[in-house]
Design a protein around this motif. Sequence first.
Motif, PDB file in Angstrom:
ATOM      1  N   ALA A 110       0.778  -1.221   0.080  1.00  0.00           N
ATOM      2  CA  ALA A 110      -0.099   0.041  -0.009  1.00  0.00           C
ATOM      3  C   ALA A 110       1.057   1.384   0.050  1.00  0.00           C
ATOM      4  O   ALA A 110       0.643   2.294  -0.894  1.00  0.00           O
ATOM      5  CB  ALA A 110      -1.019  -0.079   1.488  1.00  0.00           C
ATOM      6  N   ALA A 111       1.852   1.273   0.924  1.00  0.00           N
ATOM      7  CA  ALA A 111       2.609   2.512   0.845  1.00  0.00           C
ATOM      8  C   ALA A 111       3.622   2.577  -0.276  1.00  0.00           C
ATOM      9  O   ALA A 111       3.604   3.873  -0.954  1.00  0.00           O
ATOM     10  CB  ALA A 111       3.666   2.269   1.980  1.00  0.00           C
ATOM     11  N   GLY A 112       3.873   1.554  -0.875  1.00  0.00           N
ATOM     12  CA  GLY A 112       4.756   1.692  -2.124  1.00  0.00           C
ATOM     13  C   GLY A 112       3.935   2.147  -3.289  1.00  0.00           C
ATOM     14  O   GLY A 112       4.223   2.619  -4.452  1.00  0.00           O
ATOM     15  N   ALA A 113       2.571   1.782  -3.289  1.00  0.00           N
ATOM     16  CA  ALA A 113       1.501   2.353  -4.394  1.00  0.00           C
ATOM     17  C   ALA A 113       1.175   3.877  -4.015  1.00  0.00           C
ATOM     18  O   ALA A 113       0.267   4.227  -5.044  1.00  0.00           O
ATOM     19  CB  ALA A 113       0.254   1.148  -4.325  1.00  0.00           C
ATOM     20  N   GLY A 114       1.594   4.158  -3.174  1.00  0.00           N
ATOM     21  CA  GLY A 114       1.203   5.606  -2.793  1.00  0.00           C
ATOM     22  C   GLY A 114      -0.300   5.929  -2.161  1.00  0.00           C
ATOM     23  O   GLY A 114      -0.857   6.798  -2.277  1.00  0.00           O
ATOM     24  N   ARG A 148     -10.379  -2.073  16.265  1.00  0.00           N
ATOM     25  CA  ARG A 148     -10.528  -0.351  16.031  1.00  0.00           C
ATOM     26  C   ARG A 148     -10.929  -0.004  14.444  1.00  0.00           C
ATOM     27  O   ARG A 148     -10.427  -0.605  13.571  1.00  0.00           O
ATOM     28  CB  ARG A 148      -9.283   0.525  16.472  1.00  0.00           C
ATOM     29  CG  ARG A 148      -8.765   0.019  17.795  1.00  0.00           C
ATOM     30  CD  ARG A 148      -9.839   0.044  18.914  1.00  0.00           C
ATOM     31  NE  ARG A 148      -9.011   0.136  20.238  1.00  0.00           N
ATOM     32  CZ  ARG A 148      -8.602  -0.979  20.893  1.00  0.00           C
ATOM     33  NH1 ARG A 148      -8.668  -2.105  20.500  1.00  0.00           N
ATOM     34  NH2 ARG A 148      -8.066  -0.642  22.260  1.00  0.00           N
ATOM     35  N   PRO A 149     -11.732   0.904  14.462  1.00  0.00           N
ATOM     36  CA  PRO A 149     -12.167   1.408  13.157  1.00  0.00           C
ATOM     37  C   PRO A 149     -10.903   2.084  12.239  1.00  0.00           C
ATOM     38  O   PRO A 149     -10.865   1.962  10.963  1.00  0.00           O
ATOM     39  CB  PRO A 149     -12.983   2.689  13.430  1.00  0.00           C
ATOM     40  CG  PRO A 149     -13.637   2.348  14.737  1.00  0.00           C
ATOM     41  CD  PRO A 149     -12.286   1.805  15.406  1.00  0.00           C
ATOM     42  N   ARG A 150      -9.811   2.321  13.030  1.00  0.00           N
ATOM     43  CA  ARG A 150      -8.555   2.768  12.309  1.00  0.00           C
ATOM     44  C   ARG A 150      -7.714   2.616  13.115  1.00  0.00           C
ATOM     45  O   ARG A 150      -7.483   2.852  14.475  1.00  0.00           O
ATOM     46  CB  ARG A 150      -8.782   4.234  11.852  1.00  0.00           C
ATOM     47  CG  ARG A 150      -8.992   5.165  12.958  1.00  0.00           C
ATOM     48  CD  ARG A 150      -9.195   6.567  12.092  1.00  0.00           C
ATOM     49  NE  ARG A 150      -9.443   7.570  13.382  1.00  0.00           N
ATOM     50  CZ  ARG A 150     -10.774   7.883  13.739  1.00  0.00           C
ATOM     51  NH1 ARG A 150     -11.738   7.322  13.268  1.00  0.00           N
ATOM     52  NH2 ARG A 150     -10.771   8.970  14.762  1.00  0.00           N
ATOM     53  N   ARG A 151      -6.198   2.531  12.573  1.00  0.00           N
ATOM     54  CA  ARG A 151      -5.215   2.465  13.486  1.00  0.00           C
ATOM     55  C   ARG A 151      -4.030   3.009  12.449  1.00  0.00           C
ATOM     56  O   ARG A 151      -3.985   2.366  11.011  1.00  0.00           O
ATOM     57  CB  ARG A 151      -4.653   1.176  14.284  1.00  0.00           C
ATOM     58  CG  ARG A 151      -4.182   0.009  13.298  1.00  0.00           C
ATOM     59  CD  ARG A 151      -3.740  -1.093  14.068  1.00  0.00           C
ATOM     60  NE  ARG A 151      -2.846  -2.044  13.255  1.00  0.00           N
ATOM     61  CZ  ARG A 151      -3.370  -3.059  12.789  1.00  0.00           C
ATOM     62  NH1 ARG A 151      -4.630  -3.207  12.914  1.00  0.00           N
ATOM     63  NH2 ARG A 151      -2.449  -3.893  11.904  1.00  0.00           N
ATOM     64  N   THR A 152      -3.036   3.674  12.776  1.00  0.00           N
ATOM     65  CA  THR A 152      -1.857   3.911  11.852  1.00  0.00           C
ATOM     66  C   THR A 152      -0.766   3.268  12.302  1.00  0.00           C
ATOM     67  O   THR A 152      -0.270   2.918  13.344  1.00  0.00           O
ATOM     68  CB  THR A 152      -1.662   5.524  12.211  1.00  0.00           C
ATOM     69  OG1 THR A 152      -2.801   6.363  11.779  1.00  0.00           O
ATOM     70  CG2 THR A 152      -0.452   5.985  11.258  1.00  0.00           C
ATOM     71  N   GLU A 153      -0.242   2.321  11.197  1.00  0.00           N
ATOM     72  CA  GLU A 153       1.023   1.700  11.226  1.00  0.00           C
ATOM     73  C   GLU A 153       2.385   2.468  10.680  1.00  0.00           C
ATOM     74  O   GLU A 153       2.184   2.988   9.664  1.00  0.00           O
ATOM     75  CB  GLU A 153       0.788   0.404  10.689  1.00  0.00           C
ATOM     76  CG  GLU A 153      -0.172  -0.691  11.026  1.00  0.00           C
ATOM     77  CD  GLU A 153       0.118  -1.255  12.356  1.00  0.00           C
ATOM     78  OE1 GLU A 153       1.513  -1.206  12.653  1.00  0.00           O
ATOM     79  OE2 GLU A 153      -0.652  -1.932  12.887  1.00  0.00           O
ATOM     80  N   ASP A 157      10.694   1.959   7.435  1.00  0.00           N
ATOM     81  CA  ASP A 157      11.444   3.204   6.913  1.00  0.00           C
ATOM     82  C   ASP A 157      10.703   4.434   7.003  1.00  0.00           C
ATOM     83  O   ASP A 157      11.247   5.377   6.553  1.00  0.00           O
ATOM     84  CB  ASP A 157      11.488   2.729   5.347  1.00  0.00           C
ATOM     85  CG  ASP A 157      10.076   2.586   4.723  1.00  0.00           C
ATOM     86  OD1 ASP A 157       9.058   2.631   5.523  1.00  0.00           O
ATOM     87  OD2 ASP A 157      10.102   2.187   3.442  1.00  0.00           O
ATOM     88  N   GLY A 158      10.018   4.345   8.146  1.00  0.00           N
ATOM     89  CA  GLY A 158       9.190   5.665   8.340  1.00  0.00           C
ATOM     90  C   GLY A 158       7.748   5.890   7.734  1.00  0.00           C
ATOM     91  O   GLY A 158       7.142   6.775   8.160  1.00  0.00           O
ATOM     92  N   ARG A 159       7.556   5.229   6.628  1.00  0.00           N
ATOM     93  CA  ARG A 159       6.471   5.272   5.819  1.00  0.00           C
ATOM     94  C   ARG A 159       5.091   4.958   6.943  1.00  0.00           C
ATOM     95  O   ARG A 159       5.623   3.964   7.585  1.00  0.00           O
ATOM     96  CB  ARG A 159       6.265   4.679   4.538  1.00  0.00           C
ATOM     97  CG  ARG A 159       7.313   4.974   3.666  1.00  0.00           C
ATOM     98  CD  ARG A 159       7.180   4.145   2.402  1.00  0.00           C
ATOM     99  NE  ARG A 159       7.540   2.712   2.631  1.00  0.00           N
ATOM    100  CZ  ARG A 159       7.380   1.719   1.830  1.00  0.00           C
ATOM    101  NH1 ARG A 159       7.033   1.878   0.677  1.00  0.00           N
ATOM    102  NH2 ARG A 159       7.854   0.469   2.459  1.00  0.00           N
ATOM    103  N   GLN A 160       4.027   5.795   6.623  1.00  0.00           N
ATOM    104  CA  GLN A 160       2.740   5.376   7.478  1.00  0.00           C
ATOM    105  C   GLN A 160       1.587   5.117   6.650  1.00  0.00           C
ATOM    106  O   GLN A 160       1.367   5.862   5.495  1.00  0.00           O
ATOM    107  CB  GLN A 160       2.561   6.780   8.474  1.00  0.00           C
ATOM    108  CG  GLN A 160       3.570   7.047   9.564  1.00  0.00           C
ATOM    109  CD  GLN A 160       3.178   7.840  10.425  1.00  0.00           C
ATOM    110  OE1 GLN A 160       2.304   8.977  10.152  1.00  0.00           O
ATOM    111  NE2 GLN A 160       3.423   7.773  11.926  1.00  0.00           N
ATOM    112  N   VAL A 161       0.662   4.198   7.071  1.00  0.00           N
ATOM    113  CA  VAL A 161      -0.334   3.564   6.419  1.00  0.00           C
ATOM    114  C   VAL A 161      -1.432   3.508   7.493  1.00  0.00           C
ATOM    115  O   VAL A 161      -1.094   2.917   8.424  1.00  0.00           O
ATOM    116  CB  VAL A 161      -0.262   2.284   5.497  1.00  0.00           C
ATOM    117  CG1 VAL A 161      -1.442   1.893   4.931  1.00  0.00           C
ATOM    118  CG2 VAL A 161       1.093   2.390   4.552  1.00  0.00           C
TER     119      VAL A 161
END
Length: 329
Positions: A110-114, A148-153, A157-161
């Motif tokens: 997902a992160a690599g696909a923007g 949870r409805p949402r959580r940030t991972e 390398d610091g990218r967040q999804v």
Amino acid sequence: MQVARFAADWAASLGRPVDPRERMALAVSGGADSMAMLALAAGAFPGRVIAATFDHGLRTASAGEAAMVADWCRASDVPHRTLYPAQPLPRTNVQATARRARYAALLDWAAGAGASVLATAHHADDQAETFLMRANRGSGLAGLAGVRPRRTETLADGRQVMVLRPLLGWRRAELRAVAKRAGLPFVDDPSNGDPRYDRARIRDLLRGQDGIDPAQLARSAGWLAEMDADWRLLADLFWAERMEQDAPDRLRLSVVGLPRGMRRDLARRAILATRESAGLAAPGFDMASNIESLLDALDLGRTATQAGLIVKPITDIWIFMPAPPRKTG
């Protein structure tokens, strides 16, 4: 009607308005739930949805299931990719191992696909099952709050999804009906009915009775999630106010006037912070680890050990530091 409902639920789960430029990444296994989510998302956000299927290779049918999803996506102009484990999965603790590998691959994709959001098809029945499984294990507030409805991972390398669950207000039967009405291809994973797994046994229990409403259990989990978020906010405030770093590997925590539950939360944070500063990786420890005997000792004014640390109480101040190496010979 259902597409509009899905779009509204997506925005509610996101906790903010949907960015019209945002790309939506979907985890699609090929089951009725995820195929329904895929079709609803493609209808709600045309041209902005991408999908991936994780082929764990644990069943001979998994390659065909991934190809089925890819075929539908190709016909519907939805970019799709099949993902694989970085290395063959061991056969021990297979569900947990496969889950970790699946999320690692999906988040990286997902992160690599923007895409800043990765959606999964967890629904109200999943939430009810999770609630009962964790209640049966004696879980506390954080565990009973369920999915949870949402959580940030944050990736290495610091990218967040953001992992998003837009279907927590939908029932399994509703999603299956969506898939059937739309003529979507889907498969039923045989592990969902395998009694060797806790979730399958809980699912069978709920299916065989009419005295427990899964939707209401899911609603209770939602209220507990809200309470857990409030608790974490308070804990963050107390942590900022009451924690002092005496030395790189020595931490001081004021617990004056705090109830046991908050002392427990802050003590776990202090243990994790001190271990990180001291470079301690063993023994294992996390925010769910049992520290009741440590709290009992500290409340009695006694020095105690936990997870490679010594914790010394001085009235209402607790001092955390690495335990000295054990003497040998």
